[in-house]
Design a protein around this motif. Structure first.
Motif, mmCIF file in Angstrom:
data_model
loop_
_atom_site.group_PDB
_atom_site.id
_atom_site.type_symbol
_atom_site.label_atom_id
_atom_site.label_comp_id
_atom_site.label_asym_id
_atom_site.label_seq_id
_atom_site.Cartn_x
_atom_site.Cartn_y
_atom_site.Cartn_z
ATOM 1 N N CYS A 105 0.991 -1.111 0.066
ATOM 2 C CA CYS A 105 -0.077 0.019 0.034
ATOM 3 C C CYS A 105 0.985 1.205 0.008
ATOM 4 O O CYS A 105 1.859 1.223 0.588
ATOM 5 N N PHE A 106 0.668 2.365 -0.839
ATOM 6 C CA PHE A 106 1.159 3.590 -0.720
ATOM 7 C C PHE A 106 0.628 4.658 -0.979
ATOM 8 O O PHE A 106 0.526 5.704 -1.735
ATOM 9 N N CYS A 107 -1.062 4.620 -0.653
ATOM 10 C CA CYS A 107 -2.014 5.501 -1.073
ATOM 11 C C CYS A 107 -1.408 6.991 -0.396
ATOM 12 O O CYS A 107 -1.635 7.997 -1.260
ATOM 13 N N GLY A 117 -4.580 -5.792 -12.982
ATOM 14 C CA GLY A 117 -5.403 -5.502 -11.650
ATOM 15 C C GLY A 117 -5.352 -4.105 -11.281
ATOM 16 O O GLY A 117 -5.707 -3.742 -10.265
ATOM 17 N N CYS A 118 -4.770 -3.268 -12.038
ATOM 18 C CA CYS A 118 -4.714 -1.699 -11.676
ATOM 19 C C CYS A 118 -6.044 -1.171 -12.130
ATOM 20 O O CYS A 118 -6.646 -1.346 -13.099
ATOM 21 N N PRO A 119 -6.436 -0.227 -11.105
ATOM 22 C CA PRO A 119 -7.926 0.331 -11.221
ATOM 23 C C PRO A 119 -7.771 1.527 -12.187
ATOM 24 O O PRO A 119 -8.965 1.997 -12.464
ATOM 25 N N GLN A 170 7.416 3.300 -20.093
ATOM 26 C CA GLN A 170 6.369 4.198 -20.263
ATOM 27 C C GLN A 170 4.954 4.006 -19.322
ATOM 28 O O GLN A 170 4.468 5.244 -19.277
ATOM 29 N N ARG A 171 5.058 2.880 -18.644
ATOM 30 C CA ARG A 171 3.913 2.630 -17.774
ATOM 31 C C ARG A 171 3.973 3.821 -16.849
ATOM 32 O O ARG A 171 3.060 4.625 -16.467
ATOM 33 N N VAL A 172 5.352 4.063 -16.199
ATOM 34 C CA VAL A 172 5.577 4.797 -15.179
ATOM 35 C C VAL A 172 5.485 6.456 -15.454
ATOM 36 O O VAL A 172 4.873 6.941 -15.124
ATOM 37 N N HIS A 212 3.784 7.589 -18.089
ATOM 38 C CA HIS A 212 2.435 7.667 -18.304
ATOM 39 C C HIS A 212 1.693 8.151 -17.107
ATOM 40 O O HIS A 212 0.926 9.191 -17.002
ATOM 41 N N LYS A 213 1.778 7.294 -15.929
ATOM 42 C CA LYS A 213 1.169 7.528 -14.834
ATOM 43 C C LYS A 213 1.713 8.782 -13.908
ATOM 44 O O LYS A 213 0.825 9.502 -13.099
ATOM 45 N N PHE A 214 2.907 9.177 -14.034
ATOM 46 C CA PHE A 214 3.466 10.282 -13.128
ATOM 47 C C PHE A 214 3.982 11.495 -14.155
ATOM 48 O O PHE A 214 4.639 12.078 -13.560
ATOM 49 N N LEU A 221 -2.069 9.091 -12.520
ATOM 50 C CA LEU A 221 -2.659 8.086 -12.857
ATOM 51 C C LEU A 221 -2.345 7.016 -12.000
ATOM 52 O O LEU A 221 -1.966 5.646 -12.588
ATOM 53 N N CYS A 222 -2.503 7.073 -10.732
ATOM 54 C CA CYS A 222 -2.235 6.004 -9.755
ATOM 55 C C CYS A 222 -2.784 6.307 -8.426
ATOM 56 O O CYS A 222 -2.629 7.514 -7.904
ATOM 57 N N THR A 223 -3.572 5.238 -7.758
ATOM 58 C CA THR A 223 -3.951 5.594 -6.449
ATOM 59 C C THR A 223 -3.037 4.955 -5.260
ATOM 60 O O THR A 223 -3.757 5.007 -4.388
ATOM 61 N N GLY A 224 -2.118 4.367 -5.578
ATOM 62 C CA GLY A 224 -1.230 3.768 -4.709
ATOM 63 C C GLY A 224 -1.831 2.432 -3.897
ATOM 64 O O GLY A 224 -1.589 2.074 -2.731
ATOM 65 N N CYS A 225 -2.999 1.778 -4.761
ATOM 66 C CA CYS A 225 -3.635 0.570 -4.066
ATOM 67 C C CYS A 225 -2.590 -0.578 -3.810
ATOM 68 O O CYS A 225 -2.983 -1.332 -3.213
ATOM 69 N N GLY A 226 -1.439 -0.243 -4.718
ATOM 70 C CA GLY A 226 -0.404 -1.561 -4.442
ATOM 71 C C GLY A 226 -0.822 -2.743 -5.220
ATOM 72 O O GLY A 226 -0.231 -3.785 -5.158
ATOM 73 N N ASN A 227 -1.780 -3.094 -6.039
ATOM 74 C CA ASN A 227 -1.980 -3.938 -6.503
ATOM 75 C C ASN A 227 -1.026 -4.624 -7.518
ATOM 76 O O ASN A 227 -0.854 -5.778 -7.785
ATOM 77 N N CYS A 228 -0.426 -3.674 -8.244
ATOM 78 C CA CYS A 228 0.446 -4.274 -9.164
ATOM 79 C C CYS A 228 1.726 -4.789 -8.435
ATOM 80 O O CYS A 228 2.738 -5.628 -9.099
ATOM 81 N N VAL A 229 2.047 -4.435 -7.249
ATOM 82 C CA VAL A 229 3.088 -5.057 -6.302
ATOM 83 C C VAL A 229 2.509 -6.298 -6.127
ATOM 84 O O VAL A 229 3.287 -7.291 -6.194
ATOM 85 N N GLY A 236 6.384 -4.285 -9.567
ATOM 86 C CA GLY A 236 5.309 -3.277 -9.286
ATOM 87 C C GLY A 236 5.931 -1.947 -9.205
ATOM 88 O O GLY A 236 7.040 -1.698 -9.033
ATOM 89 N N LEU A 237 4.798 -1.106 -9.117
ATOM 90 C CA LEU A 237 5.472 0.428 -9.221
ATOM 91 C C LEU A 237 6.038 0.893 -8.069
ATOM 92 O O LEU A 237 7.113 1.655 -8.230
ATOM 93 N N LEU A 238 5.749 0.409 -6.849
ATOM 94 C CA LEU A 238 6.544 1.175 -5.807
ATOM 95 C C LEU A 238 7.952 0.776 -5.784
ATOM 96 O O LEU A 238 8.896 1.722 -5.480
HETATM 97 S S1 SF4 Z 1 -0.414 1.085 -7.176
HETATM 98 FE FE1 SF4 Z 1 0.083 0.061 -9.114
HETATM 99 S S2 SF4 Z 1 -2.167 -1.112 -9.352
HETATM 100 FE FE2 SF4 Z 1 -2.497 0.601 -7.742
HETATM 101 S S3 SF4 Z 1 -3.229 2.421 -9.219
HETATM 102 FE FE3 SF4 Z 1 -0.904 2.650 -8.939
HETATM 103 S S4 SF4 Z 1 -0.131 1.711 -10.773
HETATM 104 FE FE4 SF4 Z 1 -1.990 0.739 -10.621
#
Ligand code: SF4
Ligand code: SF4
Length: 346
Positions: A141-143, A236-238, A287-289, A291-293, A304-312, A320-322
């Motif tokens: 988790c890193f919300c 798995g990413c929202p 590219q993924r990072v 795009h999101k940041f 474009l990331c809510t820190g849900c941690g699902n990618c981890v 995973g992104l963390l």
């Molecule tokens: S933590 Fe990972 S899965 Fe969750 S929103 Fe961010 S990039 Fe997507």
């Protein structure tokens, strides 16, 4: 004065919705090891405790993995289009995580920016989302690093905050939430509270700046060495929302379908000529990072990331992104020293 509801009251609410032929979804245990957001067939199946985050995300309910856009039938020299079902049924999601609900306003921007996506908007309009504030977290988790919190309300029509003994404070956020809980709550002077959430893992503003200056840094290659290109992180990413549109047909007709896609797949950017501008996994990870940041925040002023941690949690290679984001921050911090070393060389 707060409003409260018991777990029994919540289950009664679910029963009423199901009885009216509406859909209700929430976290359910599908086997000993797996909890997923799925449609409920009974009120008892809803799980409001027992996991930090389900294995999937609620985006599946507004953006299905496979969607038939329309059917076509070839009749001689004519083609007849058969549109999909009319308005989708009303759906309630109960027990969504705040980091999942926060992804919905993000997806709203995507699906209404340069093209107004009717199918997405109809599903979104039919959706009511009641989130559950988080009382637990895990290492993924890193919300708090992206400006959210365990009791964030972005995207939620109402937030449930546990009070203990199967009682919840109900914090309505929208008219939809108020309508859902009207006459079902008890006034109380009890206020729910949840722990502060995970400690901040990185400085998002700094990362946003660094991913541009570190575009060619070795950190991308190092981070991508273990990556299998499986796309589990994106699925798995929202907030990940890439899709592909394909025709699946035969001489007499077929369907036009929209399927999830992911920038981590080698074929994602393969041109018809055979050229692939993103040849290695490092450029796909970047590219993924990026795009999101960088790309998305530049346009919409949010991550474009809510820190849900699902990618981890979902990554079979332990990525995973963390880990990527913290590695970029470290690489950025080391960069001035590295430049200094270079300057000393003849
Ligand atoms: S933590 Fe990972 S899965 Fe969750 S929103 Fe961010 S990039 Fe997507
Ligand atoms: S889940 Fe892990 S291994 Fe699979 S594409 Fe994403 S980063 Fe690579």
């Amino acid at each position: 004065m707060s409003q409260t509801i018991s777990l029994a009251g919540i289950r009664q609410l679910i029963g009423q919705w199901l009885g009216q032929g509406k859909r209700v979804a929430g976290p359910i245990r599908v086997n000993a090891d797996t909890i997923l957001y799925q449609n409920l067939t009974s009120a008892e199946a809803l799980l409001l405790d027992g996991c930090v985050h389900p294995g999937n995300s609620i985006k599946e309910f507004v953006m299905p993995p496979h969607e038939k856009l329309y059917e076509y039938v070839v009749k001689g020299r004519d083609v007849e289009l058969r549109n999909q079902e009319a308005f989708p049924p009303e759906r309630l999601i109960l027990g969504g995580r705040p980091c999942d609900a926060a992804a919905l306003p993000i997806l709203d921007h995507i699906f209404n920016w340069d093209f107004v996506d009717a199918a997405y908007n109809q599903r979104r309009q039919a959706l009511t989302i009641v989130s559950l504030a988080c009382t637990r977290q895990d290492d993924a988790c890193f919300c708090t690093s992206v400006g959210l919190a365990p009791d964030a309300v972005q995207g939620s029509d109402a937030l449930l905050v546990p009070l203990g003994n199967d009682e919840y404070e109900v914090r309505c956020q929208t008219p939809k939430g108020e309508a859902l809980f009207a006459g079902k709550c008890t006034p109380s002077d009890r206020q729910g509270s949840v722990p502060a959430g995970p400690a901040k893992q990185f400085d998002a503003k700094q990362v946003e700046a660094l991913i541009t200056s570190q575009f060619e840094a070795p950190v991308w290659r190092e981070q991508a060495l273990a990556c299998l290109g499986c796309g589990a992180c994106a699925y798995g990413c929202p907030t990940c929302h890439c899709f592909d549109i394909v025709d699946e047909g035969h001489a007499g007709g077929g369907i036009r379908a929209r399927n999830w896609d992911a920038c981590q797949f080698p074929l994602f950017t393969l041109h018809a000529s055979g050229h692939n501008p993103r040849q290695g996994q490092a450029s796909r990870q970047r590219q993924r990072v990026y795009h999101k940041f960088h790309i998305y925040p530049e346009k919409f002023k949010e991550y474009l990331c809510t820190g849900c941690g699902n990618c981890v949690r979902r990554c079979p290679a332990g990525l995973g992104l963390l880990s990527v984001l913290t590695a970029i921050q470290q690489a950025g911090a080391a960069a001035p020293a590295a430049k200094g070393e270079e300057a000393k060389q003849p």
